[in-house]
Design an enzyme around this catalytic site. Structure first.
Site, PDB file in Angstrom:
ATOM      1  N   LEU A 143      34.882  35.136  24.787  1.00 27.99           N
ATOM      2  CA  LEU A 143      34.359  36.019  23.742  1.00 27.99           C
ATOM      3  C   LEU A 143      32.860  36.242  23.937  1.00 27.99           C
ATOM      4  CD1 LEU A 143      36.169  34.840  20.454  1.00 27.99           C
ATOM      5  CD2 LEU A 143      36.506  36.983  21.703  1.00 27.99           C
ATOM      6  N   CYS A 166      39.812  40.096  40.249  1.00 23.50           N
ATOM      7  CA  CYS A 166      41.108  39.926  39.581  1.00 23.50           C
ATOM      8  C   CYS A 166      41.328  40.854  38.386  1.00 23.50           C
ATOM      9  CB  CYS A 166      41.255  38.481  39.134  1.00 23.50           C
ATOM     10  SG  CYS A 166      41.073  37.358  40.528  1.00 23.50           S
ATOM     11  N   ASP A 220      45.399  31.545  59.073  1.00 20.57           N
ATOM     12  CA  ASP A 220      44.838  32.886  58.851  1.00 20.57           C
ATOM     13  C   ASP A 220      44.804  33.616  60.182  1.00 20.57           C
ATOM     14  OD1 ASP A 220      42.833  33.920  56.281  1.00 20.57           O
ATOM     15  OD2 ASP A 220      42.880  35.089  58.143  1.00 20.57           O
TER      16      ASP A 220
END
Ligand code: UGA
Length: 438
Positions: free
Chosen positions: A253, A263, A30
């Site tokens: 559900l 996301c 990184d």
């Protein structure tokens, strides 16, 4: 097998750590020096159950290391995963690929011997091909293939999802790259996890289709919940009954305040952009985005309606993160709902087990040390995230601490009858509201 993982966000860190657990030699790279320094001291920058242990064990076994030095990690690697961020570009919703392309440029410089470069970040269709072009242009001499390998892990259960995925998807048409990727996922292969090899475009689209479908499922049940409230039906019974139909399936559900996170909001927008670009309308996904955005705003109205007058009221909020078992606040419903309540004159006292450091950067509210401190003197409690520790609160204690026993449970973690018995006015999602029994 030697693996370089570029990017130490959720996906990079979890994938890197778990691949080292599979027995590979992994180096996570990184650019952020503070992050790498912290990781080298064993400090994990995100809250993800189980991650710290996996990292510690594999660092100790010398299979996992962290570095800022991409150029020296690349030549040694058999496979290089690009797992950098692809945020929504400000203004237009396109996935911002600048980090992916920058990583490709840097990888190109170090390529040495046959290498598979793998896009793991969620990237629009065609990106792996563009990465290949960048590499080919910079290094016409190098031997490599570019494959796509989307990730399907969920925050909060990422380690388990990586160890036992429903499937692994690999986009490549090169037999040589296929052999390397089979080796990368060999432990899963032995477990008989389905490993699907597709074209790169198909693999890239699978990721967006999966997330958009799940977001659609949630949005569908949320709208059914709204209908339930009008006709005195119970959305949890509806979800259970339809979910028992194998063609529908019971997962995803749960009605609630609308989906959030790093996301679904980003990926549904990016899929819409792709659909517009290629002239293939995605009207269902379009509706999902609009309905979900409107839902978060409407939740503030629902809370306001339960309170009657909001001006001057004190609201205790339990849970701020977009889901439990994470400290992630990205696109959390709380970020829309709480400012809307403040604009109506409410004072907010909140508690979240892991998300408060992050929430402080975005919300100007009073942060409390636990649920009981948050509810002290409050006119209502709002449950925004279904952390386990909120599922069995001492209702008598809470009632005694509050100014008025009102609960708005946007995650349906309590039962209406139980709350009426406990003396609460109780409002939930897609179920009947109840008044105190005594
Ligand atoms: C999601 C997908 O589930 C993963 O498969 C995918 O890999 C990941 O996105 C990604 O693309 O990286 P995540 O965002 O971590 O994972 O969390 P989810 O558990 O999917 O929840 C997303 C949102 O939907 C949350 O706000 C959650 O509260 C909401 N949700 C989820 C509901 O409102 N109802 C449900 O039944 C399920």
């Amino acid at each position: 097998m030697r693996i370089a993982m570029i990017g130490t966000g959720y996906v990079g860190l979890v994938s890197g750590a778990c691949l080292s657990e599979f027995g590979h030699e992994v180096i996570c790279v990184d650019k952020d020096s503070a992050k790498i320094a912290a990781l080298n001291k064993g400090q994990i920058p995100i809250f993800e159950p189980g991650l710290e242990d996996v990292v510690a064990t594999n660092v100790k076994a010398k299979r996992l290391a962290f570095s800022q030095d991409l150029e020296s990690a690349v030549p040694k690697a058999d496979a290089i995963f690009i797992a950098v961020g692809t945020p929504s570009r400000r203004g237009d919703g396109h996935a911002d690929l600048s980090y992916v392309f920058a990583a490709a440029e840097e990888i190109a410089r170090g390529l040495d011997g046959y290498t598979v470069v793998v896009t793991k970040s969620t990237v629009p269709v065609g990106t792996s091909r563009k990465v290949e072009e960048i590499l080919r242009q910079a290094r016409p001499d190098a031997e490599f293939d570019v494959a796509s390998n989307p990730e399907f892990l969920r925050e909060g259960s990422a380690i388990e999802d990586f160890r036992r995925p429903d499937r692994v998807v690999v986009g490549t048409e090169s037999d040589r790259a296929k052999a390397v990727m089979k080796e990368v996922y060999r432990p899963l292969y032995l477990n008989e996890t389905p490993i699907l090899f597709t074209s790169r475009e198909t693999s890239e689209l699978i990721k967006y289709a999966a997330n958009a479908f799940l977001a659609t499922k949630i949005t569908f049940i949320n709208e059914i919940a709204d209908i339930c409230e009008k006709v005195n039906a119970d959305v949890q019974d509806v979800a259970r009954a339809i979910g028992l139909d194998g063609r529908i399936g019971g997962k995803f559900l749960h009605a609630g305040p609308g989906f959030g996170g790093s996301c679904f909001p980003k990926d549904t927008l990016a899929l819409l952009k792709t659909s517009q670009q290629v002239g293939a309308p995605a009207r269902i996904v379009d509706a999902v985005v609009a309905v979900n955005d409107a839902r978060k705003a409407r939740m503030a109205e629902k809370i306001a309606a339960a309170l009657g007058e909001v001006q001057g009221k004190c609201i205790a909020v339990l849970g701020l993160t977009f889901k439990p078992n994470t400290d992630d606040m990205r696109d959390a419903p709380s970020l829309t709902i709480l400012p809307a309540l403040q604009a109506k004159g409410a004072q907010i006292r909140a508690y979240d087990p892991e998300g408060m450091d992050e929430a402080r950067k975005h919300l100007d509210i009073t942060f409390c040390k636990d649920a009981y401190q948050a509810v002290s003197g409050a006119d209502a409690i709002v449950i925004l995230t279904e952390w386990n520790e909120f599922r069995a609160l001492d209702l008598n204690r809470i009632k005694a601490l509050m100014k008025a026993p009102v609960m708005i449970d946007l995650r349906n973690i309590y039962r209406p009858a139980q709350m009426a018995d406990a003396g609460f006015t109780y409002v939930s999602v897609g179920r009947r509201s109840v008044s105190p029994k005594h």
